[in-house]
Motif scaffolding. Structure first.
Motif, PDB file in Angstrom:
ATOM      1  N   GLN B 387      13.973  21.428  56.345  1.00 43.14           N
ATOM      2  CA  GLN B 387      12.853  22.212  56.886  1.00 43.14           C
ATOM      3  C   GLN B 387      11.729  21.297  57.359  1.00 43.14           C
ATOM      4  O   GLN B 387      11.137  21.520  58.417  1.00 43.14           O
ATOM      5  CB  GLN B 387      12.335  23.187  55.827  1.00 43.14           C
ATOM      6  CG  GLN B 387      13.243  24.400  55.650  1.00 43.14           C
ATOM      7  CD  GLN B 387      12.858  25.244  54.450  1.00 43.14           C
ATOM      8  OE1 GLN B 387      12.409  24.730  53.435  1.00 43.14           O
ATOM      9  NE2 GLN B 387      13.048  26.548  54.570  1.00 43.14           N
ATOM     10  N   LEU B 388      11.472  20.252  56.591  1.00 42.16           N
ATOM     11  CA  LEU B 388      10.452  19.283  56.990  1.00 42.16           C
ATOM     12  C   LEU B 388      10.849  18.609  58.298  1.00 42.16           C
ATOM     13  O   LEU B 388      10.048  18.466  59.220  1.00 42.16           O
ATOM     14  CB  LEU B 388      10.314  18.198  55.929  1.00 42.16           C
ATOM     15  CG  LEU B 388       9.231  18.359  54.885  1.00 42.16           C
ATOM     16  CD1 LEU B 388       9.192  17.132  54.012  1.00 42.16           C
ATOM     17  CD2 LEU B 388       7.875  18.579  55.545  1.00 42.16           C
ATOM     18  N   PHE B 389      12.113  18.202  58.330  1.00 44.89           N
ATOM     19  CA  PHE B 389      12.652  17.543  59.516  1.00 44.89           C
ATOM     20  C   PHE B 389      12.462  18.448  60.729  1.00 44.89           C
ATOM     21  O   PHE B 389      12.081  17.995  61.798  1.00 44.89           O
ATOM     22  CB  PHE B 389      14.140  17.270  59.271  1.00 44.89           C
ATOM     23  CG  PHE B 389      14.703  16.190  60.120  1.00 44.89           C
ATOM     24  CD1 PHE B 389      14.264  14.888  59.984  1.00 44.89           C
ATOM     25  CD2 PHE B 389      15.699  16.473  61.041  1.00 44.89           C
ATOM     26  CE1 PHE B 389      14.794  13.885  60.752  1.00 44.89           C
ATOM     27  CE2 PHE B 389      16.235  15.472  61.817  1.00 44.89           C
ATOM     28  CZ  PHE B 389      15.790  14.172  61.670  1.00 44.89           C
ATOM     29  N   ARG B 390      12.693  19.742  60.508  1.00 50.19           N
ATOM     30  CA  ARG B 390      12.559  20.685  61.615  1.00 50.19           C
ATOM     31  C   ARG B 390      11.125  20.753  62.115  1.00 50.19           C
ATOM     32  O   ARG B 390      10.884  20.870  63.327  1.00 50.19           O
ATOM     33  CB  ARG B 390      13.025  22.066  61.180  1.00 50.19           C
ATOM     34  CG  ARG B 390      14.377  22.399  61.776  1.00 50.19           C
ATOM     35  CD  ARG B 390      15.047  23.526  61.050  1.00 50.19           C
ATOM     36  NE  ARG B 390      14.314  24.783  61.126  1.00 50.19           N
ATOM     37  CZ  ARG B 390      14.512  25.795  60.258  1.00 50.19           C
ATOM     38  NH1 ARG B 390      15.398  25.658  59.290  1.00 50.19           N
ATOM     39  NH2 ARG B 390      13.824  26.907  60.371  1.00 50.19           N
ATOM     40  N   ILE B 391      10.165  20.676  61.213  1.00 47.96           N
ATOM     41  CA  ILE B 391       8.758  20.713  61.641  1.00 47.96           C
ATOM     42  C   ILE B 391       8.501  19.584  62.635  1.00 47.96           C
ATOM     43  O   ILE B 391       7.961  19.788  63.720  1.00 47.96           O
ATOM     44  CB  ILE B 391       7.803  20.589  60.433  1.00 47.96           C
ATOM     45  CG1 ILE B 391       7.951  21.804  59.528  1.00 47.96           C
ATOM     46  CG2 ILE B 391       6.355  20.448  60.904  1.00 47.96           C
ATOM     47  CD1 ILE B 391       7.069  21.769  58.305  1.00 47.96           C
TER      48      ILE B 391
END
Ligand SMILES: Nc1ncnc2c1ncn2[C@@H]1O[C@H](COP(=O)(O)OP(=O)(O)OP(=O)(O)O)[C@@H](O)[C@H]1O
Ligand SMILES: [Mg+2]
Lengths: 243, 472
Positions: B387-391
């Motif tokens: 999810q962080l990577f997606r941000i």
């Protein structure tokens, strides 16, 4: 009281260059559901390390952390994230608010990362956030941005954020650090209510003696060990726990 | 609240830094877009001319050096067959042999590929003999000033150079091939990629070569040798020349002391023709004492994708004393300078991108590390690694996309500027062909710069993030 949180032989060793820092030297700890625990102890005694190991933030070098009988350090990244998201509410001073979001959105933010949340939940979530903020006397600031809030108000928003997913455990690392006495009293009062009214298990790290009056359990830490059920914890800290 | 919204808000939080990141991507995309557009437009321009003129071959004396333009601008590729050859000649008697070789080579080349030539030809189309026009160039004194006087057979000339128009005056009465030419030029259309689009039916019906062949036969019966031009002293003037000298229809000209009458003034074509004086070939031959000689022959292929290259090779091999140059090659040579410049600029662009990505990488790494505490907080409240990577990925996808769009628009503008600066003279074609490429380049640059730091950060231990605390 039933066994809710349990650590077995918890050790944490940090390696800084050639140096080996043993922050936890084998902690066996049980915390019952609904307890209100305050950790005290000198700086560097390992309080933050212990609390973040319990909260799924810091992986222990050795030993286990069982929450409701489940070893949280056996979970994979997304399971662990989910655990943090659902089970734990963090009130760490370093976990500040996002300046781009207003108060309401800061409070509901944990829901973004909740893999189970559905679109229709959004409204329910917002009204829950508003009722939490109302309880915390922050209703008028719902649309304000963090930069427009005082330190105490920011702290309250962080408390609401910690509560939004209805976690069973609240971990607070120096939640009243840098606050004036009046504001500190307010925050402590709120935390008592979280414990009494919301029935959350509350684990607090603080240097402030005001917390001791309210705590159900006091644990003193020194050099990576814990000392429980001391007759006079304050005196123990002052004089040094183990002579 | 969605992860995407969080990304957008984060993106807007650091406008200066993000503008800095975007600007190097914008520059790279703009440079590449403008270069692509200019070179594509230039190529299309050549292809279009070839499609229109049916690909012309110039046959000139072997000894002659090429390219002495009669005072035109430097880089004239538009009508390359208008080159001037002075001082060396081909005997007129060699023309039948040249044409025989040419036609045979075309036919052989066509058949070799089973009716398909380098670009697909039209299967089943009967090849017609090519049409050709001779020219004799000579420097002469016209009204006391030195000018290139060109002897032509007007009817043939006009058929090879069907784009000729008169601004005033008229062609001799029997020059009635205008309609045929119009048909031919409309037959060849280009699509946006420079490929010839052929309307087969119109080709079959209006096979221009056939009409010409019949006219040629008629002409052979009526007047086998004489030039079509009626008046031996008729002169046609290049548009630029007429303008410069202030000459009008009916004016008298003295060419090497012989008097001529201006019968027509040609529309300017941005070629050497604009600066010439045209008189009948036979008149020129006797006036300049070059009986039986010509300076060059222009051959216009009568099929849209004729294997003119094959014909060129065959002619150079089989006919001595001549050099055949295909228009495509002439255009290629004239574009060499541009091609070199293009390659050079491309190298500049590529290194700009490389340096750009490196500096973006640094800025991104810096700005991400400034967010380290925030990242720790997001992880603590339950953001998983992915999810962080997606941000981060969303943020940079949007940034790259925006930079790609701006770079593309800037590139369009730069294409015009580049075109004028380099004096390429091609008509810049706005096509959206390069838009996807611009967007992809923008996004890729942006993502390449983020992926490594984002990966590192999403793997960061949360404790490490709040050890760097209290600094806000
Ligand atoms: N990420 C880390 N890397 C290296 N050493 C660390 C790290 N985190 C903690 N330590 C060390 O481990 C020991 C315990 O640190 P910890 O932060 O748990 O103490 P604390 O009791 O919370 O102290 P304080 O009251 O000052 O917050 C200290 O000696 C500290 O320097
Ligand atoms: Mg600490």
């Amino acid at each position: 009281m039933s066994e809710f949180i349990r650590t077995n032989g918890l050790k944490k060793i940090y390696h800084v260059g050639d140096q080996r820092v043993e922050a936890l030297k084998g902690v066996d700890l049980e915390i019952a559901q609904g307890d209100f625990v305050v950790f005290m102890g000198h700086s560097g005694s390992g309080k933050t390390t212990l609390v973040s190991t319990i909260g799924g933030l810091t992986r222990p070098t050795e030993g286990t952390v069982l929450i409701e009988g489940k070893n949280i350090w056996k979970l994979n990244d997304s399971q662990l994230s989910n655990f943090r998201n659902r089970k734990i509410g963090f009130m760490f001073q370093s976990f500040s608010l996002l300046p781009t979001l207003n108060v309401l959105n800061n409070v509901v933010m944990p829901a973004i990362f909740n893999s189970n949340s559905r679109k229709k939940d959004t409204d329910a979530l917002k009204s829950k956030a508003i009722s939490l903020l109302t309880d915390l006397d922050m209703k008028s600031k719902v649309n304000s941005f963090p930069s427009e809030l005082s330190g105490g108000e920011q702290r309250r928003v962080a408390i609401a954020r910690a509560l939004i997913n209805d976690p069973e455990i609240i971990l607070a690392d120096e939640p009243t650090g840098e606050l004036d006495i009046r504001t500190e009293k307010e925050v402590i009062e709120i935390c008592c209510q979280i414990n009494n009214v919301y029935k959350k298990t509350l684990i607090v790290v603080s240097h402030s003696l005001t917390w001791l009056e309210k705590a159900k359990t006091t644990i003193v830490m020194k050099d990576g060990f814990i000392y429980k059920d001391l007759a006079d914890p304050v005196q123990a800290i002052m004089n040094g726990v183990c002579k | 609240m969605k992860i995407l919204k969080l990304s957008i808000l984060e993106l807007m939080r650091r406008p200066k830094k993000n503008m800095l990141i975007a600007s190097s991507i914008v520059i790279a995309v703009a440079l590449l877009t403008s270069l692509s557009i200019v070179s594509n437009s230039a190529n299309l321009a050549i292809m279009e001319i070839i499609a229109k003129t049916g690909h012309t071959l110039t046959v000139r004396p072997a000894a002659s050096s090429s390219g002495a333009n009669a005072g035109g601008k430097g880089q004239e590729y538009k009508l390359t067959t208008s080159e001037v050859v002075l001082g060396s000649y081909i005997p007129e008697a060699a023309v039948p042999e040249i044409m025989k070789n040419y036609d045979e080579a075309i036919k052989a080349g066509w058949e070799k590929k089973g009716g398909l030539v380098s670009n697909p030809g039209v299967p089943g189309v009967v090849l017609e003999p090519a049409t050709w026009a001779p020219r004799l160039f000579e420097k002469a004194e016209v009204n006391g000033q030195e000018v290139i006087v060109t002897g032509i057979e007007l009817r043939k000339e006009y058929f090879v150079r069907f784009w000729w128009n008169l601004t005033s005056g008229q062609w001799p009465a029997d020059t009635d091939i205008k309609d045929v030419n119009t048909n031919i030029s409309t037959q060849y259309k280009l699509d946006s990629h420079g490929n010839v689009v052929i309307d087969k039916t119109s080709y079959g019906v209006d096979s221009s070569g056939r009409i010409i062949a019949e006219e040629e036969k008629k002409k052979d019966k009526v007047a086998p040798v004489k030039p079509i031009l009626k008046g031996w002293d008729d002169a046609y003037l290049g548009g630029a020349y007429a303008k410069a000298r202030g000459l009008k229809l009916g004016d008298r000209l003295a060419i090497n002391k012989t008097e001529f009458t201006v019968r027509g003034i040609l529309e300017e074509t941005n070629s050497a023709d604009d600066y010439m004086v045209f008189i009948p070939l036979s008149t020129a031959q006797s006036l300049f004492r070059k009986e039986g000689l010509i300076s060059l022959v222009s051959v216009r292929a009568m099929c849209p994708n004729c294997p003119v290259g094959d014909a060129m090779v065959e002619l150079n091999k089989n006919v001595t004393g001549i050099t055949a140059v295909s228009q495509l090659d002439v255009a290629g040579v004239q574009f060499d300078f541009f091609n070199m410049l293009y390659k050079f600029l491309l190298a500049v662009v590529v290194s700009t991108i490389a340096v750009g990505i490196f500096s973006i990488f640094n800025i991104v790494t810096g700005s991400l590390y400034a967010r380290i505490r925030e990242i720790g907080m997001l992880k603590a409240i339950g953001a998983s690694r992915s999810q962080l990577f997606r941000i981060f990925i969303y943020e940079h996808f949007i940034l790259g996309l925006a930079a790609g769009i701006i770079g593309y628009l800037l590139g369009l503008g730069m294409a015009y500027i580049l075109n004028t600066l380099l004096d390429i003279g091609a008509v810049i074609r706005i096509s959206t062909d390069f838009l996807p490429r611009a967007l992809i380049l923008g996004v890729v640059c942006s993502l390449v710069a983020i992926i490594y730091p984002a990966y590192k950060l999403s793997k960061l231990k949360i404790t490490e993030t709040f050890r760097t605390q209290w600094e806000s």
